[in-house]
Design a protein around this motif. Structure first.
Motif, mmCIF file in Angstrom:
data_model
loop_
_atom_site.group_PDB
_atom_site.id
_atom_site.type_symbol
_atom_site.label_atom_id
_atom_site.label_comp_id
_atom_site.label_asym_id
_atom_site.label_seq_id
_atom_site.Cartn_x
_atom_site.Cartn_y
_atom_site.Cartn_z
ATOM 1 N N VAL A 158 -1.927 9.996 7.184
ATOM 2 C CA VAL A 158 -1.859 8.544 7.383
ATOM 3 C C VAL A 158 -1.769 8.192 8.874
ATOM 4 O O VAL A 158 -0.962 8.747 9.606
ATOM 5 C CB VAL A 158 -0.634 7.942 6.645
ATOM 6 C CG1 VAL A 158 -0.616 6.423 6.783
ATOM 7 C CG2 VAL A 158 -0.625 8.342 5.179
ATOM 8 N N PHE A 159 -2.619 7.244 9.280
ATOM 9 C CA PHE A 159 -2.678 6.803 10.670
ATOM 10 C C PHE A 159 -2.666 5.288 10.706
ATOM 11 O O PHE A 159 -3.090 4.646 9.762
ATOM 12 C CB PHE A 159 -3.963 7.304 11.340
ATOM 13 C CG PHE A 159 -4.084 8.781 11.309
ATOM 14 C CD1 PHE A 159 -3.736 9.534 12.419
ATOM 15 C CD2 PHE A 159 -4.513 9.427 10.164
ATOM 16 C CE1 PHE A 159 -3.812 10.915 12.379
ATOM 17 C CE2 PHE A 159 -4.589 10.809 10.111
ATOM 18 C CZ PHE A 159 -4.238 11.556 11.230
ATOM 19 N N GLU A 160 -2.233 4.735 11.835
ATOM 20 C CA GLU A 160 -2.246 3.283 11.952
ATOM 21 C C GLU A 160 -2.357 2.891 13.413
ATOM 22 O O GLU A 160 -2.091 3.693 14.301
ATOM 23 C CB GLU A 160 -0.965 2.690 11.352
ATOM 24 C CG GLU A 160 0.285 3.200 12.045
ATOM 25 C CD GLU A 160 1.556 2.519 11.579
ATOM 26 O OE1 GLU A 160 1.711 2.307 10.375
ATOM 27 O OE2 GLU A 160 2.383 2.205 12.444
ATOM 28 N N ASP B 238 2.355 12.174 -0.461
ATOM 29 C CA ASP B 238 1.911 13.534 -0.201
ATOM 30 C C ASP B 238 2.909 14.432 -0.922
ATOM 31 O O ASP B 238 4.019 14.638 -0.444
ATOM 32 C CB ASP B 238 1.924 13.802 1.307
ATOM 33 C CG ASP B 238 1.438 15.207 1.627
ATOM 34 O OD1 ASP B 238 0.286 15.523 1.302
ATOM 35 O OD2 ASP B 238 2.234 15.995 2.164
ATOM 36 N N ILE C 187 4.904 6.980 1.698
ATOM 37 C CA ILE C 187 4.911 5.906 2.683
ATOM 38 C C ILE C 187 4.557 4.606 1.979
ATOM 39 O O ILE C 187 3.581 4.558 1.230
ATOM 40 C CB ILE C 187 3.893 6.160 3.809
ATOM 41 C CG1 ILE C 187 4.185 7.494 4.468
ATOM 42 C CG2 ILE C 187 3.934 5.044 4.846
ATOM 43 C CD1 ILE C 187 3.211 7.849 5.564
ATOM 44 N N ILE D 181 -4.873 0.631 8.908
ATOM 45 C CA ILE D 181 -4.176 1.773 8.322
ATOM 46 C C ILE D 181 -5.272 2.673 7.773
ATOM 47 O O ILE D 181 -6.141 2.209 7.036
ATOM 48 C CB ILE D 181 -3.236 1.337 7.173
ATOM 49 C CG1 ILE D 181 -2.132 0.425 7.712
ATOM 50 C CG2 ILE D 181 -2.620 2.558 6.486
ATOM 51 C CD1 ILE D 181 -1.344 -0.294 6.613
ATOM 52 N N LYS E 169 6.667 13.979 9.076
ATOM 53 C CA LYS E 169 5.881 14.987 9.804
ATOM 54 C C LYS E 169 5.176 14.438 11.032
ATOM 55 O O LYS E 169 4.896 15.160 11.960
ATOM 56 C CB LYS E 169 4.797 15.569 8.882
ATOM 57 C CG LYS E 169 5.223 16.769 8.080
ATOM 58 C CD LYS E 169 3.961 17.376 7.461
ATOM 59 C CE LYS E 169 4.310 18.166 6.201
ATOM 60 N NZ LYS E 169 3.127 18.330 5.353
ATOM 61 N N SER F 194 6.416 13.503 0.751
ATOM 62 C CA SER F 194 6.687 12.235 1.414
ATOM 63 C C SER F 194 5.965 11.091 0.717
ATOM 64 O O SER F 194 4.943 11.283 0.061
ATOM 65 C CB SER F 194 6.275 12.283 2.886
ATOM 66 O OG SER F 194 4.884 12.271 3.001
ATOM 67 N N VAL G 51 1.022 8.604 11.622
ATOM 68 C CA VAL G 51 2.258 8.226 10.945
ATOM 69 C C VAL G 51 2.837 9.410 10.186
ATOM 70 O O VAL G 51 4.010 9.764 10.326
ATOM 71 C CB VAL G 51 2.023 7.077 9.938
ATOM 72 C CG1 VAL G 51 3.331 6.684 9.251
ATOM 73 C CG2 VAL G 51 1.419 5.878 10.628
ATOM 74 N N GLN G 52 1.992 10.035 9.392
ATOM 75 C CA GLN G 52 2.483 11.049 8.467
ATOM 76 C C GLN G 52 1.301 11.759 7.848
ATOM 77 O O GLN G 52 0.376 11.108 7.396
ATOM 78 C CB GLN G 52 3.261 10.307 7.368
ATOM 79 C CG GLN G 52 3.920 11.157 6.356
ATOM 80 C CD GLN G 52 5.328 11.519 6.773
ATOM 81 O OE1 GLN G 52 5.593 11.714 7.965
ATOM 82 N NE2 GLN G 52 6.229 11.625 5.837
ATOM 83 N N ASN G 53 1.337 13.067 7.823
ATOM 84 C CA ASN G 53 0.291 13.852 7.155
ATOM 85 C C ASN G 53 -1.103 13.278 7.372
ATOM 86 O O ASN G 53 -1.669 13.423 8.445
ATOM 87 C CB ASN G 53 0.576 13.943 5.653
ATOM 88 C CG ASN G 53 1.879 14.647 5.385
ATOM 89 O OD1 ASN G 53 2.116 15.711 5.923
ATOM 90 N ND2 ASN G 53 2.734 14.054 4.608
ATOM 91 N N VAL H 10 1.206 5.465 -0.133
ATOM 92 C CA VAL H 10 0.528 6.752 0.020
ATOM 93 C C VAL H 10 1.550 7.857 -0.199
ATOM 94 O O VAL H 10 2.613 7.835 0.407
ATOM 95 C CB VAL H 10 -0.061 6.922 1.440
ATOM 96 C CG1 VAL H 10 -0.858 8.222 1.540
ATOM 97 C CG2 VAL H 10 -0.934 5.744 1.816
ATOM 98 N N ILE I 270 0.883 -1.167 0.000
ATOM 99 C CA ILE I 270 0.000 0.000 0.000
ATOM 100 C C ILE I 270 0.921 1.217 0.000
ATOM 101 O O ILE I 270 1.822 1.298 0.833
ATOM 102 C CB ILE I 270 -0.905 0.021 1.247
ATOM 103 C CG1 ILE I 270 -1.841 -1.185 1.258
ATOM 104 C CG2 ILE I 270 -1.720 1.309 1.314
ATOM 105 C CD1 ILE I 270 -2.549 -1.410 2.598
ATOM 106 N N TYR J 218 3.773 0.636 2.699
ATOM 107 C CA TYR J 218 3.523 -0.487 3.601
ATOM 108 C C TYR J 218 3.675 -1.788 2.821
ATOM 109 O O TYR J 218 3.034 -1.950 1.773
ATOM 110 C CB TYR J 218 2.092 -0.455 4.137
ATOM 111 C CG TYR J 218 1.848 0.583 5.201
ATOM 112 C CD1 TYR J 218 2.173 0.326 6.532
ATOM 113 C CD2 TYR J 218 1.292 1.813 4.882
ATOM 114 C CE1 TYR J 218 1.930 1.274 7.500
ATOM 115 C CE2 TYR J 218 1.055 2.772 5.860
ATOM 116 C CZ TYR J 218 1.376 2.494 7.166
ATOM 117 O OH TYR J 218 1.148 3.434 8.134
#
Lengths: 87, 87
Positions: B32-34, A8, A61, B4, B80, A59, B28-30, A6, A4, A63
């Motif tokens: 994105v969460f997990e 930005d 990311i 995620i 970030k 950035s 996690v970033q901007n 992502v 996955i 996974y």
């Protein structure tokens, strides 16, 4: 392996990044991509993205999933990408 | 279960969405969460996000992983979020 991804990215670089990611992965939504990809192709994609991204602004990311797939994906709100193709 | 979550929200709603997501998940970033989350809490989070998001402008994608964790997360470029906390 299944990944996955992502990103930005600054507005100027979004189109380029989208093009590179779609070459190797399925576009899910906006800045989200997923799919089966070989290690070689993932390395290629990362090199291509590395050339585009501005280190202190953008950035990416990635996974990598242990299993070949996640068990569920839910989308709330707007649908923009090319999803519903693979699931 | 391990999820995620990625959102794409209009600028006016980002702060609200960030706050809701951080209540239940790791940032996690901007966008994105997990994190590990119970079904009950995921349902709560989805309800809270549903109140914020504008259906034809915003989107939220939630991946639920079969295993308790992904096997690898790579970040290219800018950092970030509050990552490096759980891995």
């Amino acid at each position: 392996m299944f990944v996955i991804l992502v990103y930005d990215m600054g507005e100027k670089r979004v189109a380029k990044a989208l093009k590179r990611c779609r070459k190797y992965l399925n576009w899910v939504q906006n800045s989200v991509f997923e799919g089966e990809i070989s290690e070689t192709n993932l390395a290629k994609l990362k090199m291509e993205l590395d050339k585009i991204l501005v280190d202190d602004e953008d950035s990416v990311i990635i996974y990598t999933l242990r299993t070949t797939h996640y068990s569920k994906r839910e989308i709330m709100g707007l649908r923009k990408g090319g999803q519903d193709l693979i699931i």
